[in-house]
Design a protein around this motif. Sequence first.
Motif, PDB file in Angstrom:
ATOM      1  N   LEU A 260       0.845  -1.195   0.000  1.00 27.38           N
ATOM      2  CA  LEU A 260       0.000   0.000   0.000  1.00 27.38           C
ATOM      3  C   LEU A 260       0.876   1.238   0.000  1.00 27.38           C
ATOM      4  O   LEU A 260       1.858   1.306   0.731  1.00 27.38           O
ATOM      5  N   ASP A 261       0.521   2.232  -0.828  1.00 26.83           N
ATOM      6  CA  ASP A 261       1.237   3.495  -0.742  1.00 26.83           C
ATOM      7  C   ASP A 261       0.674   4.298   0.427  1.00 26.83           C
ATOM      8  O   ASP A 261      -0.277   3.874   1.093  1.00 26.83           O
ATOM      9  N   SER A 262       1.267   5.449   0.696  1.00 23.25           N
ATOM     10  CA  SER A 262       0.893   6.206   1.897  1.00 23.25           C
ATOM     11  C   SER A 262      -0.577   6.636   1.872  1.00 23.25           C
ATOM     12  O   SER A 262      -1.245   6.647   2.914  1.00 23.25           O
ATOM     13  N   GLU A 263      -1.098   6.990   0.685  1.00 23.49           N
ATOM     14  CA  GLU A 263      -2.490   7.409   0.603  1.00 23.49           C
ATOM     15  C   GLU A 263      -3.433   6.245   0.888  1.00 23.49           C
ATOM     16  O   GLU A 263      -4.434   6.392   1.598  1.00 23.49           O
ATOM     17  N   GLU A 264      -3.125   5.069   0.326  1.00 26.30           N
ATOM     18  CA  GLU A 264      -3.970   3.900   0.583  1.00 26.30           C
ATOM     19  C   GLU A 264      -3.926   3.514   2.056  1.00 26.30           C
ATOM     20  O   GLU A 264      -4.950   3.144   2.642  1.00 26.30           O
ATOM     21  N   TRP A 265      -2.731   3.583   2.662  1.00 26.88           N
ATOM     22  CA  TRP A 265      -2.601   3.248   4.079  1.00 26.88           C
ATOM     23  C   TRP A 265      -3.400   4.223   4.941  1.00 26.88           C
ATOM     24  O   TRP A 265      -4.092   3.821   5.880  1.00 26.88           O
ATOM     25  N   THR A 266      -3.321   5.525   4.622  1.00 31.09           N
ATOM     26  CA  THR A 266      -4.051   6.540   5.376  1.00 31.09           C
ATOM     27  C   THR A 266      -5.555   6.318   5.278  1.00 31.09           C
ATOM     28  O   THR A 266      -6.289   6.481   6.264  1.00 31.09           O
ATOM     29  N   ASP A 267      -6.020   5.936   4.086  1.00 35.42           N
ATOM     30  CA  ASP A 267      -7.452   5.674   3.910  1.00 35.42           C
ATOM     31  C   ASP A 267      -7.924   4.555   4.833  1.00 35.42           C
ATOM     32  O   ASP A 267      -9.036   4.597   5.369  1.00 35.42           O
ATOM     33  N   LEU A 268      -7.063   3.547   5.035  1.00 37.56           N
ATOM     34  CA  LEU A 268      -7.439   2.436   5.902  1.00 37.56           C
ATOM     35  C   LEU A 268      -7.492   2.844   7.372  1.00 37.56           C
ATOM     36  O   LEU A 268      -8.246   2.265   8.161  1.00 37.56           O
TER      37      LEU A 268
END
Length: 322
Positions: A260-268
């Motif tokens: 996961l990139d940082s944006e995908e991780w933050t969304d989670l």
Amino acid sequence: MGERAVPRYSRIVVELRRRIETGELAPGDRLPSTREITKQWGVAMATATKVLTELRREGLVRAVPGVGTVVEAPGRPVRAARPASAPGPGPGGTADATPVPSGLTLERIVAAAVTVADAEGLAAVSMRRVAGELRAAPMSLYRHVADKDDLLTRMMDTAIAEHPLPAAPPQGWRAAIELAARQLWELFRRHPWFAPALSVTRPQLVTSALPYSEWILAVLHSHGLDLHSAFTAHLMLLNYARGIAVNLEAEREAEAHSGLDSEEWTDLQEPALLEVLATGRFPALSRLAAAGYHLDLDALFEFGLQRLLDGLASLLDESSAD
């Protein structure tokens, strides 16, 4: 979930693999660089790095020093590296299991190491790996570098030397310091492994870095700071840029492990954060979350740099008054 269940890097890998298998990208053709991938697909640098790493792991591509990542020829034999404990050739003795290219030089070794570090991170750099990239015997590298620490110092020296400071600083101390600091930040950006490899408490003798120290010392000393204070200011600026830049390599490693990139991780993480904020205990953070905040390391660096320079301005004014 459908679309988001597949990591972004996997979709790009599938596309590039298709181009290779259909012949759209022929053996020897250069693949898009990590920077080109970030622009074309709108992904983070760490995602682009993972794409090339995965294709390299599959044996579809290989890194070529001075060229980039190219498509591997199908059926190309992969030579097994000679064990590090195996003896090298003595006078008139048996040659290494893997022939040493006649063109093996210190410059090629360092360039190959930098290429690997740029693409996969510093952890991927080993004497065996660099030798493999050069189709050389691992022990042959020790004829040019003493050990991995020596190789790392030479990698850093080469990376800085690629973009030297101008012959003369611009007019005004602030413009001169801004130029040096931003150029250092760009160096960390181009080579994410550099910042965590650089030690402040046990500094390596990187001769190409000395002009940075001399530049800042000369500028601040000429505007009233004593050399001791000027050097302390230099270390402050260096460690500030380095402190933000270590996140570049850390993010690349985190994405490689999680997919996961940082944006995908933050969304989670967002639902859990909103649940905490819903308690009303953190009204300022709640308003910020509602407005939205995008972390931009370049903007963060620039914001902090200006605040540090504001502080130096006050120090220089005091020195002038004294």
